[in-house]
Design an enzyme around this catalytic site. Structure first.
Site: not given
Ligand code: DX5
Ligand code: ZN
Length: 228
Positions: A31, A176-177, A197, A137, A35, A64, A142-143
């Site tokens: 992935h 995410g998470g 991530g 998402m 950004m 992405h 963003g992070f």
């Protein structure tokens, strides 16, 4: 269940080694979070990295795009060797999303549309039947390293429902998470692809983390299917 480690959390000084680890650990995709510092506050990777990744690994590159002008930028990533390109619905003006999907398909790649946590699943309705994948998402884009937003599992269930109504069957990716604790929540609702991530790259043993997240997602999916 596919695991797509997000290189945003990888050791970029050792990217070659990180890629080899992903391949050996059985990750299905890589992935890549693009950004632009406008659509999201952060600035990350661009075309040169995608091109070099494509030359360095046989794993499919799941790009992405978190950029404000996806129609303009997506041809670059298709040319650079992306396997799939994900465009945010929030970044598209009226009529742009179907054009983006067509452009991705014309290049022979897989097309996905992403929705941010506050974006209703219904915004996907007009294009759902054209999509190979929907990206839900589960943090604000963003992070990496943010906490999973609990309402995301319900959104996955809504995508499944909407797809069923339309006779469509896009893959559902969640980003995410996601880790061993949260993977089962979304997998049980029908998620097919999990982006990881921090759960992978901050782990003591990243290869083991890839296997563990996959196993926890698979387990939840199996029990959800047998309880139907
Ligand atoms: C966030 C990115 C994610 C990020 C996920 O905007 O789209 O792909 O890398 O990182 P974790 O799994 O740490 O939340
Ligand atoms: Zn991402």
């Amino acid at each position: 269940m596919k695991i797509a480690p997000s290189i945003l959390s990888a050791n970029l000084m050792e990217l070659g080694r990180e890629l080899a680890m992903m391949e050996e650990a059985g990750a299905q995709w890589v992935h890549v979070d693009v950004m632009d510092g406008h659509f999201v506050p952060n600035l990350t990777f661009g075309v040169p990295l995608v091109r070099q990744l494509a030359a360095a690994t046989a794993l499919p590159l799941d790009v992405h795009l978190m950029v404000g002008n996806p129609l303009e930028q997506l041809p670059w990533y298709l040319e650079a060797g992306a396997y799939s390109v994900t465009v945010h619905v929030e970044a598209c003006a009226e009529g742009e999303l179907p054009r983006a999907i067509e452009a991705i398909h014309e290049a022979g790649a897989k097309a996905a549309a992403a929705i941010k946590p506050a974006t209703p699943v219904g915004t996907l309705a007009p294009v759902l039947s054209m999509l190979d994948m929907v990206l839900v998402m589960s943090v604000e884009p963003g992070f990496s390293g943010q906490s999973y937003i609990p309402s995301s599992a319900v959104k996955v269930a809504h995508v499944v429902e909407l797809a069923r109504e339309q006779g469509a069957s896009p893959l559902i990716e969640v980003d995410g998470g996601i880790g061993v604790e949260t993977a089962p929540l979304v997998a049980a609702q029908g998620a097919d692809v999990l982006v990881c991530g921090n759960a992978v790259f901050a782990a003591m043993d990243p290869a083991q983390a890839i296997a563990a997240v996959g196993a926890s997602g698979d387990g939840a999916r199996r029990s959800a299917m047998t309880s139907l």
